[in-house]
Design a protein around this motif. Structure first.
Motif, PDB file in Angstrom:
ATOM      1  N   UNK A   1      77.398  -1.921 -14.462  1.00  0.00           N
ATOM      2  CA  UNK A   1      76.192  -2.747 -14.458  1.00  0.00           C
ATOM      3  C   UNK A   1      76.516  -4.231 -14.536  1.00  0.00           C
ATOM      4  N   UNK A   2      75.629  -5.030 -13.948  1.00  0.00           N
ATOM      5  CA  UNK A   2      75.623  -6.454 -14.202  1.00  0.00           C
ATOM      6  C   UNK A   2      74.760  -6.691 -15.428  1.00  0.00           C
ATOM      7  N   UNK A   3      73.882  -7.687 -15.360  1.00  0.00           N
ATOM      8  CA  UNK A   3      73.007  -7.945 -16.498  1.00  0.00           C
ATOM      9  C   UNK A   3      71.843  -6.962 -16.495  1.00  0.00           C
ATOM     10  N   UNK A   4      71.661  -6.291 -17.613  1.00  0.00           N
ATOM     11  CA  UNK A   4      70.606  -5.299 -17.784  1.00  0.00           C
ATOM     12  C   UNK A   4      69.651  -5.814 -18.849  1.00  0.00           C
ATOM     13  N   UNK A   5      68.366  -5.655 -18.603  1.00  0.00           N
ATOM     14  CA  UNK A   5      67.367  -6.143 -19.559  1.00  0.00           C
ATOM     15  C   UNK A   5      67.251  -5.157 -20.713  1.00  0.00           C
ATOM     16  N   UNK A   6      67.989  -5.427 -21.761  1.00  0.00           N
ATOM     17  CA  UNK A   6      67.955  -4.634 -22.989  1.00  0.00           C
ATOM     18  C   UNK A   6      67.278  -5.461 -24.081  1.00  0.00           C
ATOM     19  N   UNK A   7      66.908  -4.842 -25.203  1.00  0.00           N
ATOM     20  CA  UNK A   7      66.339  -5.638 -26.299  1.00  0.00           C
ATOM     21  C   UNK A   7      67.261  -6.769 -26.748  1.00  0.00           C
ATOM     22  N   UNK A   8      68.574  -6.542 -26.709  1.00  0.00           N
ATOM     23  CA  UNK A   8      69.523  -7.579 -27.108  1.00  0.00           C
ATOM     24  C   UNK A   8      69.460  -8.776 -26.162  1.00  0.00           C
ATOM     25  N   UNK A   9      69.397  -8.509 -24.866  1.00  0.00           N
ATOM     26  CA  UNK A   9      69.296  -9.590 -23.878  1.00  0.00           C
ATOM     27  C   UNK A   9      67.939 -10.272 -23.975  1.00  0.00           C
ATOM     28  N   UNK A  10      66.886  -9.474 -24.124  1.00  0.00           N
ATOM     29  CA  UNK A  10      65.534 -10.025 -24.251  1.00  0.00           C
ATOM     30  C   UNK A  10      65.446 -11.019 -25.401  1.00  0.00           C
ATOM     31  N   UNK A  11      66.129 -10.706 -26.499  1.00  0.00           N
ATOM     32  CA  UNK A  11      66.086 -11.581 -27.675  1.00  0.00           C
ATOM     33  C   UNK A  11      66.784 -12.914 -27.452  1.00  0.00           C
ATOM     34  N   UNK A  12      67.659 -12.972 -26.452  1.00  0.00           N
ATOM     35  CA  UNK A  12      68.393 -14.205 -26.170  1.00  0.00           C
ATOM     36  C   UNK A  12      67.574 -15.196 -25.330  1.00  0.00           C
ATOM     37  N   UNK A  13      66.540 -14.717 -24.660  1.00  0.00           N
ATOM     38  CA  UNK A  13      65.807 -15.550 -23.704  1.00  0.00           C
ATOM     39  C   UNK A  13      65.122 -16.748 -24.382  1.00  0.00           C
TER      40      UNK A  13
ATOM     41  N   UNK B   1      74.528  -4.094 -10.008  1.00  0.00           N
ATOM     42  CA  UNK B   1      74.721  -5.480 -10.454  1.00  0.00           C
ATOM     43  C   UNK B   1      74.020  -6.528  -9.598  1.00  0.00           C
ATOM     44  N   UNK B   2      73.036  -6.096  -8.790  1.00  0.00           N
ATOM     45  CA  UNK B   2      72.285  -7.054  -7.990  1.00  0.00           C
ATOM     46  C   UNK B   2      73.150  -7.861  -7.027  1.00  0.00           C
ATOM     47  N   UNK B   3      74.307  -7.334  -6.657  1.00  0.00           N
ATOM     48  CA  UNK B   3      75.157  -8.012  -5.699  1.00  0.00           C
ATOM     49  C   UNK B   3      76.266  -8.880  -6.293  1.00  0.00           C
ATOM     50  N   UNK B   4      76.380  -8.883  -7.625  1.00  0.00           N
ATOM     51  CA  UNK B   4      77.353  -9.737  -8.318  1.00  0.00           C
ATOM     52  C   UNK B   4      78.757  -9.577  -7.746  1.00  0.00           C
ATOM     53  N   UNK B   5      79.241  -8.323  -7.657  1.00  0.00           N
ATOM     54  CA  UNK B   5      80.629  -8.116  -7.225  1.00  0.00           C
ATOM     55  C   UNK B   5      80.791  -8.132  -5.709  1.00  0.00           C
ATOM     56  N   UNK B   6      79.697  -8.373  -4.969  1.00  0.00           N
ATOM     57  CA  UNK B   6      79.807  -8.552  -3.527  1.00  0.00           C
ATOM     58  C   UNK B   6      80.240  -9.966  -3.171  1.00  0.00           C
ATOM     59  N   UNK B   7      80.130 -10.887  -4.132  1.00  0.00           N
ATOM     60  CA  UNK B   7      80.473 -12.287  -3.867  1.00  0.00           C
ATOM     61  C   UNK B   7      81.969 -12.459  -3.646  1.00  0.00           C
TER      62      UNK B   7
END
Length: 257
Positions: free
Chosen positions: A182-194, A251-257
């Protein structure tokens, strides 16, 4: 209910990606064992809630994934498993020459060593049944790197390599092993960082997500825990019988770059 009759162990699964995976496996009919290092009433209540909502057996088993013996004991206490999802992981950010040795050792232990120990414990039972699915949750950082994340990147690259080796050792035995990255996944931990990121950069929510948090993710969209779980269920389904030794990017294309 394509996984009815199968028992799944998901490590690090009382929140975030692991819980999303456990949810989708339960929806698909699997008996599920969820896990973390705590042993609180709310952990067992979470298992009871999953069981009630999906009509399957769900148990919570506490085990410290930094301890190899505890990792192996988890599989034994579960009664073996048909599906093993190695998801437990932690992170620390620092330059290599300043990276705390204890943090390095703990990250390698939880993110990489635990997958080795649980896999070693689960394989004999899978071989006896002639069927098994191992899914290792790696990361985009299992395929590419970022500065200041040396331990995490090293561990996740190791997880991808372990997945390939496991696949080769079990080829033709009815067992598959794959890594999900995975790239960035919207988890409670990530949500709390916004909110903090909004303040630091003086941006609104959508802008800080698009321009700061997802700067490396070309889709500029988070993956969801449901999508992660759906990917795991697919890898456990008959459609994926010939998918093994592969790293699947979400990963929404992250590793395609």
């Amino acid at each position: 209910m394509i996984l009815q009759g199968k028992r799944a162990v998901v490590t690090g699964s009382n929140s975030g990606i692991g819980l999303g995976i456990a949810e989708e496996l339960a929806k698909a009919g699997a008996e599920v064992i969820i896990n973390s290092f705590t042993d609180r009433p709310e952990d067992h209540a979470l298992a009871a809630d999953l069981a009630a909502r999906h009509g399957v057996a769900v148990r919570y088993i506490a085990a410290d994934m930094s301890d190899g013996a505890a990792c192996r004991a988890l599989i034994e206490q579960a009664g073996g498993c048909d599906i093993l999802v190695n998801n437990a992981g932690i992170q620390h950010v620092a330059p290599i020459d300043e990276f705390p040795v204890d943090a390095w050792n703990r990250i390698i232990a939880i993110n990489l060593n635990s997958a080795f120990h649980t896999t070693a414990a689960a394989l004999p039972g899978m071989r006896a049944k002639g069927w098994g699915r191992i899914v290792n949750v790696a990361s985009a950082h299992g395929l590419t790197a970022s500065p200041f994340k040396s331990a995490y990147v090293a561990a996740k690259h190791g997880v991808v390599g372990l997945s390939k080796t496991t696949a080769l050792e079990t080829a033709g035995q009815g067992i598959t092993c794959n890594a999900v990255c995975p790239g960035y996944v919207l988890t409670p931990l990530v949500e709390a960082q916004i909110p903090d990121q909004m303040k630091v950069h003086n941006m609104d929510r959508e802008t800080v997500i698009r321009e700061v948090m997802l700067q490396r993710q070309p889709s500029r969209q988070f993956a969801t825990t449901e999508q992660m779980g759906g990917t795991v269920v697919f890898l456990c389904s008959p459609h994926a019988d010939q998918i093994t030794g592969t790293a699947i990017s979400v990963d929404g294309g992250w590793t395609a770059l």
